[in-house]
Design a protein around this motif. Structure first.
Motif, PDB file in Angstrom:
ATOM      1  N   ALA A  10      -5.480  55.060  44.760  1.00 60.84           N
ATOM      2  CA  ALA A  10      -4.773  56.235  43.553  1.00 60.84           C
ATOM      3  C   ALA A  10      -4.266  57.321  43.704  1.00 60.84           C
ATOM      4  O   ALA A  10      -2.957  57.305  42.498  1.00 60.84           O
ATOM      5  N   ASN A  11      -3.289  57.234  44.599  1.00 64.74           N
ATOM      6  CA  ASN A  11      -2.282  58.116  45.284  1.00 64.74           C
ATOM      7  C   ASN A  11      -0.933  57.658  45.131  1.00 64.74           C
ATOM      8  O   ASN A  11      -0.485  56.217  46.275  1.00 64.74           O
ATOM      9  N   TYR A  12      -0.116  56.729  44.269  1.00 67.70           N
ATOM     10  CA  TYR A  12       1.150  56.660  43.633  1.00 67.70           C
ATOM     11  C   TYR A  12       2.548  56.775  45.336  1.00 67.70           C
ATOM     12  O   TYR A  12       2.924  55.578  46.137  1.00 67.70           O
ATOM     13  N   ILE A 112       3.083  62.449  35.493  1.00 65.83           N
ATOM     14  CA  ILE A 112       1.789  61.457  36.382  1.00 65.83           C
ATOM     15  C   ILE A 112       0.633  62.411  36.083  1.00 65.83           C
ATOM     16  O   ILE A 112      -0.020  61.455  35.260  1.00 65.83           O
ATOM     17  N   ILE A 113       1.047  63.557  36.065  1.00 62.89           N
ATOM     18  CA  ILE A 113      -0.475  64.312  35.141  1.00 62.89           C
ATOM     19  C   ILE A 113      -0.479  64.076  34.565  1.00 62.89           C
ATOM     20  O   ILE A 113      -2.259  64.340  33.861  1.00 62.89           O
ATOM     21  N   TYR A 114       0.206  64.012  32.871  1.00 60.40           N
ATOM     22  CA  TYR A 114       0.179  64.599  31.478  1.00 60.40           C
ATOM     23  C   TYR A 114      -0.710  63.019  31.055  1.00 60.40           C
ATOM     24  O   TYR A 114      -1.486  62.949  30.530  1.00 60.40           O
ATOM     25  N   LEU A 117      -4.519  62.890  33.795  1.00 60.25           N
ATOM     26  CA  LEU A 117      -5.472  64.327  33.349  1.00 60.25           C
ATOM     27  C   LEU A 117      -5.836  63.926  31.946  1.00 60.25           C
ATOM     28  O   LEU A 117      -7.687  63.914  31.793  1.00 60.25           O
ATOM     29  N   PRO A 118      -6.036  62.746  31.064  1.00 54.05           N
ATOM     30  CA  PRO A 118      -6.616  62.859  29.869  1.00 54.05           C
ATOM     31  C   PRO A 118      -7.573  61.581  30.904  1.00 54.05           C
ATOM     32  O   PRO A 118      -8.808  62.036  30.299  1.00 54.05           O
ATOM     33  N   LEU A 119      -7.262  60.669  30.832  1.00 58.94           N
ATOM     34  CA  LEU A 119      -8.298  60.247  31.113  1.00 58.94           C
ATOM     35  C   LEU A 119      -9.355  60.589  32.401  1.00 58.94           C
ATOM     36  O   LEU A 119     -10.693  59.567  32.075  1.00 58.94           O
ATOM     37  N   VAL A 150      -8.631  63.023  42.525  1.00 61.58           N
ATOM     38  CA  VAL A 150      -8.116  63.402  43.975  1.00 61.58           C
ATOM     39  C   VAL A 150      -6.538  63.525  44.204  1.00 61.58           C
ATOM     40  O   VAL A 150      -6.216  64.412  44.174  1.00 61.58           O
ATOM     41  N   PRO A 151      -6.051  62.431  43.217  1.00 62.22           N
ATOM     42  CA  PRO A 151      -4.843  62.080  43.299  1.00 62.22           C
ATOM     43  C   PRO A 151      -3.786  63.098  42.486  1.00 62.22           C
ATOM     44  O   PRO A 151      -2.998  64.030  42.550  1.00 62.22           O
ATOM     45  N   ILE A 152      -4.189  63.881  41.176  1.00 66.22           N
ATOM     46  CA  ILE A 152      -4.254  64.771  40.621  1.00 66.22           C
ATOM     47  C   ILE A 152      -3.707  65.980  40.960  1.00 66.22           C
ATOM     48  O   ILE A 152      -3.006  67.425  40.811  1.00 66.22           O
ATOM     49  N   ILE A 153      -5.583  66.742  41.977  1.00 64.82           N
ATOM     50  CA  ILE A 153      -4.731  67.983  43.125  1.00 64.82           C
ATOM     51  C   ILE A 153      -3.969  67.973  43.753  1.00 64.82           C
ATOM     52  O   ILE A 153      -3.335  68.307  43.875  1.00 64.82           O
ATOM     53  N   SER A 154      -3.999  66.506  44.114  1.00 61.63           N
ATOM     54  CA  SER A 154      -2.555  66.453  45.280  1.00 61.63           C
ATOM     55  C   SER A 154      -1.270  67.070  44.678  1.00 61.63           C
ATOM     56  O   SER A 154      -0.365  66.982  44.997  1.00 61.63           O
ATOM     57  N   TYR A 155      -1.025  65.763  43.175  1.00 57.29           N
ATOM     58  CA  TYR A 155       0.496  66.593  42.647  1.00 57.29           C
ATOM     59  C   TYR A 155       0.297  68.028  42.477  1.00 57.29           C
ATOM     60  O   TYR A 155       1.448  68.291  41.983  1.00 57.29           O
ATOM     61  N   PHE A 156      -0.578  68.496  42.043  1.00 58.11           N
ATOM     62  CA  PHE A 156      -0.366  69.793  41.406  1.00 58.11           C
ATOM     63  C   PHE A 156      -0.041  70.520  42.645  1.00 58.11           C
ATOM     64  O   PHE A 156       0.588  71.836  42.969  1.00 58.11           O
TER      65      PHE A 156
END
Lengths: 170, 108
Positions: A10-12, A112-114, A117-119, A150-156
């Protein structure tokens, strides 16, 4: 010698790190499609791998120009799907970093977040039954939302660190 | 130029604008900057391309060929881009002047 490995990331950044670990042990990724990685045995550490989310789909003129420019710079595109591209460069040709300043790293994380996040939100709303007719909690959608969170939080977190540094120096 | 255009340029944008005082394609910009700075500034391909498309949007540089699909698309700084670059040079000179003024006074 070739081998196939099935994996899901999930995390590139973790995926990229894994590809580089594989390369260090002599397994060079030559193709990727929906969780299926194809590796070829070769000289350990011969390639550096990078993964990037492009601004446009890979067949868009902007992306085509960018990918051709990468080729000029000695970068090989081993696979692409949707807007993701899998790149590698020979270690002998020097270091390989896609981004050389904070601004562009920030822009890449934001892109990536944009996209994610909607998904994640959509899956969360469907999963909890706040959206749609499915009243009982839908664990498939909830699971997807969690997997994306999980990856969104990591990117944030990375984004925040970069933006803080950005206030002090370029 | 709007008020927003008076901030400091990033190092990448500074060197791209400098390199594009003559028409060049992406790879030539990368190599030129690397040579000029003796490898101190090595523009990542993602950074360079992101900056190029932002600069085109801002009207500071333009793509030369009409054929957008052409391999090795060349770019060149516009008059506006050159003016922004000139303003940045003046800003940098002012910084140096101030630093020398204050430090010079302290030392003597």
């Amino acid at each position: 010698m070739k081998k196939r490995v099935f994996r899901f990331y999930a995390n590139y950044e973790k995926e990229e790190a894994w590809l580089n670990e594989m390369a260090a042990s002599g397994w060079h990724c030559v193709d990727y499609l929906f969780g299926r990685y194809l590796f070829e045995k070769g000289e350990p550490g011969a390639y550096i791998y990078r993964i990037q989310l492009l601004e446009y789909y890979t067949n868009h003129a902007e992306s085509v120009t960018y990918l051709e420019f990468l080729e000029d710079a000695g970068v090989e595109v081993i696979a692409s799907h949707l807007r993701w591209v899998y790149l590698r460069k020979k270690t002998a040709d020097g270091p390989f970093e896609l981004f050389s300043d904070k601004e562009s790293r920030i822009a890449h994380y934001k892109r990536i977040i944009y996209m994610l996040l909607p998904l994640a939100l959509f899956n969360f709303l469907f999963g909890t039954g706040l959206l749609g007719r499915v009243r009982p909690i839908n664990s498939l959608n909830l699971g997807a939302a969690l997997l994306l969170a999980v990856p969104i939080i990591s990117y944030f977190k990375r984004l925040q660190t970069l933006e803080k540094e950005n206030q002090i120096r370029e | 130029m709007s008020a927003e255009d008076h901030g400091a340029l990033t190092e990448a944008v500074f060197y791209i604008l400098l390199a594009l005082h003559e028409p060049r394609h992406g790879y030539a910009i990368m190599q030129g900057v690397q040579e000029l700075t003796k490898e101190r500034v090595v523009l990542g391909p993602g950074t360079l391309y992101g900056a190029l498309s932002t600069l085109v949007e801002k009207g500071w540089i333009k793509a030369l060929q009409d054929d957008k699909n052409s391999r090795r698309r060349e770019y060149v700084a516009t008059d506006q881009g050159k003016a922004v670059f000139q303003a940045e040079l003046e800003r940098l000179e002012e910084l140096l002047t101030h630093a020398r003024l204050i430090l010079g006074r302290e030392e003597s």
